[in-house]
Design a protein around this motif. Structure first.
Motif, short mmCIF file in Angstrom:
data_model
loop_
_atom_site.label_atom_id
_atom_site.label_comp_id
_atom_site.label_asym_id
_atom_site.label_seq_id
_atom_site.Cartn_x
_atom_site.Cartn_y
_atom_site.Cartn_z
N LEU A 121 0.82 -1.21 0.00
CA LEU A 121 0.00 0.00 0.00
C LEU A 121 0.85 1.26 0.00
O LEU A 121 0.39 2.32 -0.39
CB LEU A 121 -0.92 0.02 1.22
CG LEU A 121 -2.00 -1.04 1.27
CD1 LEU A 121 -2.74 -0.99 2.60
CD2 LEU A 121 -2.97 -0.88 0.12
N LEU A 122 2.08 1.18 0.45
CA LEU A 122 2.93 2.36 0.57
C LEU A 122 4.10 2.33 -0.39
O LEU A 122 5.24 2.53 -0.01
CB LEU A 122 3.43 2.50 2.01
CG LEU A 122 2.37 2.71 3.07
CD1 LEU A 122 3.00 2.83 4.45
CD2 LEU A 122 1.54 3.94 2.77
N THR A 123 3.84 2.11 -1.64
CA THR A 123 4.89 2.14 -2.64
C THR A 123 4.73 3.38 -3.51
O THR A 123 3.62 3.90 -3.67
CB THR A 123 4.84 0.87 -3.53
OG1 THR A 123 3.54 0.76 -4.12
CG2 THR A 123 5.14 -0.38 -2.73
N ALA A 124 5.84 3.83 -4.05
CA ALA A 124 5.81 5.02 -4.91
C ALA A 124 4.82 4.81 -6.05
O ALA A 124 4.77 3.74 -6.66
CB ALA A 124 7.21 5.30 -5.45
N GLY A 125 4.02 5.83 -6.28
CA GLY A 125 3.03 5.78 -7.35
C GLY A 125 1.63 5.41 -6.89
O GLY A 125 0.67 5.63 -7.62
N ARG A 126 1.49 4.83 -5.70
CA ARG A 126 0.16 4.47 -5.21
C ARG A 126 -0.65 5.73 -4.95
O ARG A 126 -0.14 6.73 -4.46
CB ARG A 126 0.23 3.66 -3.91
CG ARG A 126 0.74 2.24 -4.05
CD ARG A 126 -0.13 1.34 -4.91
NE ARG A 126 -1.50 1.26 -4.45
CZ ARG A 126 -2.05 0.21 -3.87
NH1 ARG A 126 -1.35 -0.87 -3.66
NH2 ARG A 126 -3.30 0.24 -3.49
N CYS A 127 -1.94 5.67 -5.27
CA CYS A 127 -2.83 6.82 -5.10
C CYS A 127 -4.01 6.42 -4.20
O CYS A 127 -4.47 5.28 -4.24
CB CYS A 127 -3.37 7.28 -6.45
SG CYS A 127 -2.09 7.89 -7.55
N PHE A 128 -4.47 7.39 -3.44
CA PHE A 128 -5.60 7.20 -2.54
C PHE A 128 -6.52 8.40 -2.66
O PHE A 128 -6.06 9.51 -2.95
CB PHE A 128 -5.13 7.07 -1.08
CG PHE A 128 -4.17 5.94 -0.87
CD1 PHE A 128 -4.64 4.67 -0.57
CD2 PHE A 128 -2.81 6.14 -0.97
CE1 PHE A 128 -3.76 3.62 -0.38
CE2 PHE A 128 -1.91 5.08 -0.79
CZ PHE A 128 -2.40 3.83 -0.49
#
Length: 151
Positions: free
Chosen positions: A22-29
């Motif tokens: 869930l906390l990788t570069a590029g992930r969006c929320f």
């Protein structure tokens, strides 16, 4: 800004500190940021993008785009840096920005997933809390600067 993300892989075998897709570069929320003061109570729609994350050091950074900010003609984008509460690098007590331990407990207590940890946090400041298999990730973000001012 205190943040909580619910993990979906609670049964996965993970090293300590846990890896987290869930906390990788590029992930969006997407979600809301509740803004409250004496004169108003608002909820802004926000989009968050993770730009970097170092689980071992308890660090992450990214941008947050606020969509319905009053008096702003366009979305407001800020860059933030964050601390992952892991009892190794960071505890539930901020220790800066004029935040007292009482302020921190009051704030974290807004999250129901914090309640089972409260007595242990009050006992030793959270230094012995094992969050490696906890199905939630607690973090605090501090907005550093505006990205799109003057654009």
């Amino acid at each position: 800004l205190a943040v909580l993300i619910r993990g979906q892989e609670a049964n996965a075998v993970q090293p300590s500190p846990p890896s987290c897709s869930l906390l990788t570069a590029g992930r969006c929320f997407a979600g809301t940021q509740n803004v409250s003061s004496l004169q108003k109570d608002e909820a802004w729609k926000v989009n968050v993008r993770i730009h970097g994350c170092d689980i071992e050091q308890g660090y992450l950074c990214g941008t947050m785009e606020a969509l319905n900010v009053p008096l702003a003609d366009t979305p407001v984008v800020t860059f933030w840096e964050g601390e992952i509460v892991d009892a190794k690098n960071y505890t539930f007590f901020t220790g800066k920005w004029e935040a007292s331990a009482e302020d921190d407990v009051r704030h974290w207590s807004k999250f129901p997933s914090f309640t089972p940890l409260l007595s242990q946090i009050e006992a030793d400041g959270g230094k012995s809390v094992d969050l490696s298999n906890y199905p939630y990730i607690f973090m605090r973000w501090k907005e550093q600067y505006f990205v799109n001012v003057g654009v």
